[in-house]
Design a protein around this motif. Sequence first.
Motif, PDB file in Angstrom:
ATOM      1  N   ASN A  68      43.413  50.643  29.055  1.00 59.04           N
ATOM      2  CA  ASN A  68      45.223  51.264  29.109  1.00 59.04           C
ATOM      3  C   ASN A  68      45.573  49.989  28.197  1.00 59.04           C
ATOM      4  OD1 ASN A  68      46.291  53.856  29.958  1.00 59.04           O
ATOM      5  ND2 ASN A  68      43.885  53.127  31.706  1.00 59.04           N
ATOM      6  N   LYS A  69      46.724  50.072  28.162  1.00 55.74           N
ATOM      7  CA  LYS A  69      48.172  48.627  27.195  1.00 55.74           C
ATOM      8  C   LYS A  69      48.675  47.966  28.693  1.00 55.74           C
ATOM      9  CE  LYS A  69      48.930  51.359  23.871  1.00 55.74           C
ATOM     10  NZ  LYS A  69      50.257  51.957  22.941  1.00 55.74           N
ATOM     11  N   LEU A  70      47.784  47.683  29.895  1.00 54.72           N
ATOM     12  CA  LEU A  70      48.277  46.767  31.205  1.00 54.72           C
ATOM     13  C   LEU A  70      48.332  45.258  31.031  1.00 54.72           C
ATOM     14  CD1 LEU A  70      46.211  48.903  33.568  1.00 54.72           C
ATOM     15  CD2 LEU A  70      49.586  49.313  33.548  1.00 54.72           C
ATOM     16  N   THR A  71      49.495  44.950  31.211  1.00 53.71           N
ATOM     17  CA  THR A  71      49.648  43.367  30.930  1.00 53.71           C
ATOM     18  C   THR A  71      50.011  42.700  32.234  1.00 53.71           C
ATOM     19  OG1 THR A  71      51.920  43.750  30.520  1.00 53.71           O
ATOM     20  CG2 THR A  71      50.269  44.306  28.300  1.00 53.71           C
ATOM     21  N   GLY A  72      49.799  41.569  32.385  1.00 53.94           N
ATOM     22  CA  GLY A  72      50.659  40.407  33.402  1.00 53.94           C
ATOM     23  C   GLY A  72      49.475  40.728  34.111  1.00 53.94           C
ATOM     24  N   LYS A  73      50.172  39.955  34.995  1.00 50.75           N
ATOM     25  CA  LYS A  73      49.279  39.170  36.176  1.00 50.75           C
ATOM     26  C   LYS A  73      48.323  39.748  36.885  1.00 50.75           C
ATOM     27  CE  LYS A  73      50.413  33.885  35.288  1.00 50.75           C
ATOM     28  NZ  LYS A  73      50.728  33.064  36.085  1.00 50.75           N
ATOM     29  N   ILE A  74      47.212  40.148  37.739  1.00 50.61           N
ATOM     30  CA  ILE A  74      46.150  40.502  38.993  1.00 50.61           C
ATOM     31  C   ILE A  74      46.791  40.481  40.031  1.00 50.61           C
ATOM     32  CG2 ILE A  74      44.052  40.818  39.710  1.00 50.61           C
ATOM     33  CD1 ILE A  74      44.603  41.875  37.040  1.00 50.61           C
ATOM     34  N   PRO A  75      47.781  41.682  40.394  1.00 51.67           N
ATOM     35  CA  PRO A  75      48.053  40.877  41.841  1.00 51.67           C
ATOM     36  C   PRO A  75      47.364  40.549  42.864  1.00 51.67           C
ATOM     37  CG  PRO A  75      48.702  43.555  41.366  1.00 51.67           C
ATOM     38  CD  PRO A  75      48.312  42.629  40.120  1.00 51.67           C
ATOM     39  N   SER A  76      48.052  39.088  43.505  1.00 57.66           N
ATOM     40  CA  SER A  76      47.239  38.756  44.897  1.00 57.66           C
ATOM     41  C   SER A  76      46.590  40.123  45.814  1.00 57.66           C
ATOM     42  CB  SER A  76      47.565  37.330  45.477  1.00 57.66           C
ATOM     43  OG  SER A  76      48.823  37.889  46.316  1.00 57.66           O
ATOM     44  N   MET A  77      47.013  40.701  45.666  1.00 57.51           N
ATOM     45  CA  MET A  77      46.849  42.052  46.672  1.00 57.51           C
ATOM     46  C   MET A  77      45.945  42.553  46.569  1.00 57.51           C
ATOM     47  SD  MET A  77      49.351  42.075  49.612  1.00 57.51           S
ATOM     48  CE  MET A  77      51.313  41.571  50.206  1.00 57.51           C
ATOM     49  N   LEU A  78      45.653  42.825  46.106  1.00 59.71           N
ATOM     50  CA  LEU A  78      44.520  43.794  45.115  1.00 59.71           C
ATOM     51  C   LEU A  78      43.069  42.947  45.393  1.00 59.71           C
ATOM     52  CD1 LEU A  78      44.288  45.631  42.999  1.00 59.71           C
ATOM     53  CD2 LEU A  78      43.423  44.440  41.289  1.00 59.71           C
ATOM     54  N   GLY A  79      43.283  41.513  45.992  1.00 58.32           N
ATOM     55  CA  GLY A  79      41.917  40.955  46.457  1.00 58.32           C
ATOM     56  C   GLY A  79      42.131  41.496  47.997  1.00 58.32           C
ATOM     57  N   ASN A  80      43.032  42.301  48.827  1.00 60.58           N
ATOM     58  CA  ASN A  80      42.658  42.823  50.286  1.00 60.58           C
ATOM     59  C   ASN A  80      42.358  43.928  50.373  1.00 60.58           C
ATOM     60  OD1 ASN A  80      43.681  39.973  50.888  1.00 60.58           O
ATOM     61  ND2 ASN A  80      45.630  40.810  50.522  1.00 60.58           N
ATOM     62  N   LEU A  81      41.255  44.876  49.279  1.00 59.82           N
ATOM     63  CA  LEU A  81      40.725  45.727  49.214  1.00 59.82           C
ATOM     64  C   LEU A  81      39.215  45.557  49.572  1.00 59.82           C
ATOM     65  CD1 LEU A  81      42.663  47.465  45.786  1.00 59.82           C
ATOM     66  CD2 LEU A  81      43.185  47.462  48.499  1.00 59.82           C
ATOM     67  N   LYS A  82      39.513  45.515  51.090  1.00 52.84           N
ATOM     68  CA  LYS A  82      37.737  44.896  51.736  1.00 52.84           C
ATOM     69  C   LYS A  82      36.719  45.554  51.259  1.00 52.84           C
ATOM     70  CE  LYS A  82      39.780  42.287  55.546  1.00 52.84           C
ATOM     71  NZ  LYS A  82      40.277  41.909  56.499  1.00 52.84           N
ATOM     72  N   VAL A  83      37.072  47.269  51.338  1.00 50.88           N
ATOM     73  CA  VAL A  83      35.890  48.538  50.665  1.00 50.88           C
ATOM     74  C   VAL A  83      36.038  48.468  49.506  1.00 50.88           C
ATOM     75  CG1 VAL A  83      36.246  49.386  53.010  1.00 50.88           C
ATOM     76  CG2 VAL A  83      37.436  50.178  51.721  1.00 50.88           C
ATOM     77  N   ILE A  84      36.155  48.004  48.189  1.00 50.40           N
ATOM     78  CA  ILE A  84      36.394  48.409  47.171  1.00 50.40           C
ATOM     79  C   ILE A  84      35.223  48.320  46.808  1.00 50.40           C
ATOM     80  CG2 ILE A  84      37.668  46.167  46.441  1.00 50.40           C
ATOM     81  CD1 ILE A  84      38.708  48.363  43.894  1.00 50.40           C
ATOM     82  N   ARG A  85      34.248  48.720  46.031  1.00 55.18           N
ATOM     83  CA  ARG A  85      33.302  49.114  45.434  1.00 55.18           C
ATOM     84  C   ARG A  85      33.303  48.693  43.392  1.00 55.18           C
ATOM     85  NH1 ARG A  85      28.043  52.124  45.100  1.00 55.18           N
ATOM     86  NH2 ARG A  85      26.682  50.891  46.257  1.00 55.18           N
TER      87      ARG A  85
END
Length: 432
Positions: free
Chosen positions: A94-111
């Motif tokens: 895609n054309k997404l920009t910016g930094k990765i939000p820290s909240m994404l690191g709280n997805l405990k079951v993401i595979r």
Amino acid sequence: MNQIHGKLPNLSTRSLVVVNLSSNLLSGTLPSFSPRLNGLYLSNNMISGPLSSLCATQIPHLEYVDISENLLSGELPNCWMQFKLLRVLNLGRNKLTGKIPSMLGNLKVIRILNLHGNKFSGELPSFENCTELAVVDLGDNNFSGKIPTWIGPSLINLVILRLRANEFNGIIPLTLCRLAIIHFLDLSHNNISGGLPHCLNNISVLADDSVGVNGLSVELVWKGIEIEFGENLVGMRGIDISSNYLVGEIPESITRLTNLISLNLSRNNLTGKLPENFGNMQKLESLDLSRNQISGHIPTSFSSLHFLGVLDLSNNQLSGRIPLSTQLQTFNASKYMGNPGLCGPPLSPNCPGDEATEDDHDKEHDNDGLISLKFFISTVLGFITGFWIVCGSLLLKSSWRYAFLKFLDNAKDWIYVRAVVYKAKLQRRLQR
């Protein structure tokens, strides 16, 4: 996989559990969705705008999101805590920009976390809590900073780590050696320096094929071609750290990766000699060590690499004879060029000194063998032929025999007279 076009309608009033409209001609921005939504598949369309509408409705049961290959733009929203059951997030291409939000690191079951092919930047936030991660694909972005040391100890279920084509720098952390079941490690096209870790034999590729990778799909550069792997991902075993600034020797420990299928260390500043036991990696199908400063000879153990389909050793400082094998001579000479001291097929017919040795050997062989045998045969044949031409004629024709015997008799008298005359002259001279 149709030709449905137009904008997506508001789907928040529909009790839809799965929405799959992938591979169509849909455009416009993302609408709101049903709170019951479990799977959202909108890949390969022309959807644009931000992702913020995804946060407009509470969707507590959402597990699968694939909006890859669209025209999404802007930064990622910071609302990921509401998606606690999210297992797959694919926003690649895609054309997404910016930094990765820290909240994404709280997805405990993401595979599966796939953000490749965007314009994300900055350092990676911590994903230490995402211990179920099997695929992390952040390739083809503008991420910077050092490769995090927490990746090895925390992401123990990681099967694919793809950080390709970013701006990561620093050394390869030794903690990556703790990725015991990783199948493919891609750190290529970054600014990584330092040497190759000597613990690489603990990394990955020795993992048992029973490791579950069902349902995963990822694009890998395999034998120089970018290919999407799905079910056949289970058989992949590869390391790609090409196009960086690595220095030092290739550690001997790398030869213990006996299940490795693809190894690419090209376009670095590696020096020293090739490990003598390189042939232990008998499953190698692709090996690229080109454009380094590797010296010495090609180990004879290379002859054991019977499955090589891709090989490139060009532009190094290798020397000596290319080992003979069923594979090494089948590659184009260009795969060995740029090594001034390297010789032998397919690069050249011979090595320096081979011609002199062959000439000496041929002369010796001729003197002791073929020429002596030919000379003996021709002599015997000549004798037999001459004998029968002369003697056979005399035996068969009496007039010739009489003339020959008369000639011998006259010759005998002539020789006798000449001898007597010469003897008398010699006596007179001695008396004088």
